[in-house]
Design an enzyme around this catalytic site. Structure first.
Site, PDB file in Angstrom:
ATOM      1  N   CYS A  20       0.819  -1.218   0.036  1.00 51.49           N
ATOM      2  CA  CYS A  20      -0.070  -0.093   0.109  1.00 51.49           C
ATOM      3  C   CYS A  20       0.968   1.199   0.063  1.00 51.49           C
ATOM      4  CB  CYS A  20      -0.921   0.009   1.260  1.00 51.49           C
ATOM      5  SG  CYS A  20      -2.264   1.133   1.099  1.00 51.49           S
TER       6      CYS A  20
ATOM      7  N   GLU B 196      -0.480  -8.739   5.117  1.00 53.88           N
ATOM      8  CA  GLU B 196      -0.221  -8.775   6.437  1.00 53.88           C
ATOM      9  C   GLU B 196      -1.418  -8.931   7.337  1.00 53.88           C
ATOM     10  OE1 GLU B 196      -0.483  -4.283   6.161  1.00 53.88           O
ATOM     11  OE2 GLU B 196       0.025  -6.077   4.815  1.00 53.88           O
TER      12      GLU B 196
ATOM     13  N   HIS C  81      -3.340  -5.380   1.294  1.00 58.55           N
ATOM     14  CA  HIS C  81      -2.593  -5.746   2.541  1.00 58.55           C
ATOM     15  C   HIS C  81      -2.392  -7.136   2.894  1.00 58.55           C
ATOM     16  CE1 HIS C  81      -2.005  -1.705   4.034  1.00 58.55           C
ATOM     17  NE2 HIS C  81      -3.060  -1.374   3.348  1.00 58.55           N
TER      18      HIS C  81
END
Length: 235
Positions: free
Chosen positions: A87, A198, A196
């Site tokens: 991002c 994660e 994302h």
């Protein structure tokens, strides 16, 4: 030997701790790095996390691309170190010219937050080798400046060289050209994407799947891939 993966914190980073947790869950050692330093502390790979570095003033990622530590990031990229920009980190990589193209305001002029379907277009990079080409995955997305752009020549080169790493499927959430969600450099070690990973590494906290709510863990393979690439490099 346990891989050491650095996560650089910039003023305004929001997802640095999430990236560190994802790295630890994958079995590597997360190493916290600071934007104002010139020391990568001997890490084996790097993550530039999401957020709003320097308040996204000027352009998203533009000021962070000039941070002191980015000189070391550029050197590490040139030497083949695996580097992932997520991002805002993707925005930094394009602003630092480590990846081609640019990222602009979403086509609908609104901040978007959704669980996004992606297709893996290149499974031969340092961050995607745990996937198979054509895999469809779901990764959380949250951005206001995620529209990927590039000139016609650059787009043709990216498509022709297989350097589109991920493509939006189902919905193009931000107006990115060619539905591009992420790209890779010519050497395969630097990858940037807007969603994302994660946030999709642990059952109970990821996207919904047909199996159960919040059970999506597709993002874990990004970090598994980096660890595998590092192990292969030293084998």
């Amino acid at each position: 030997m346990t891989a050491r993966i650095g996560v650089i914190t910039f003023p305004g980073s929001l997802d640095d701790r999430d990236a560190q947790r994802a790295i630890a869950l994958a079995g590597a050692e997360p190493v916290a790095l600071w934007h104002a330093d010139h020391d990568l502390q001997g890490v084996d790979a790097l993550v530039l996390p999401g957020g709003f570095s320097y308040g996204d003033y000027l352009r998203a990622g533009a000021i962070a691309a000039l941070a002191p530590i980015m000189a070391e990031v550029k050197d590490a990229a040139a030497k083949g170190m695996p580097i992932l920009g997520i991002c805002n980190g993707f925005q930094m990589l394009v602003e630092a010219h480590l990846l081609p193209g640019g990222l602009i305001r979403n086509a609908n002029q609104q901040f978007i937050r959704r669980d996004q379907r992606l297709r893996v277009e290149n499974a031969d990079t340092a961050w995607t080798n745990a996937f198979a080409q054509g895999d469809e995955i779901v990764i959380p997305l949250k951005n206001g400046d995620g529209g990927y752009i590039a000139d016609d020549e650059t787009l043709k080169r990216l498509e022709g060289e297989g350097r589109v790493a991920f493509r939006y499927i189902g919905v193009n959430p931000n107006g990115s050209l060619n539905d591009i969600a992420g790209v890779v450099n010519e050497h395969g070690n630097v990858v940037g994407l807007m969603p994302h990973p994660e946030h999709a590494v642990e059952a109970g906290f990821g996207p919904d799947t047909t199996a159960a709510m919040r059970s999506g863990e597709d993002g874990a393979k990004f970090f598994d891939s980096a660890i595998a690439a590092l192990a292969k490099a030293v084998a």
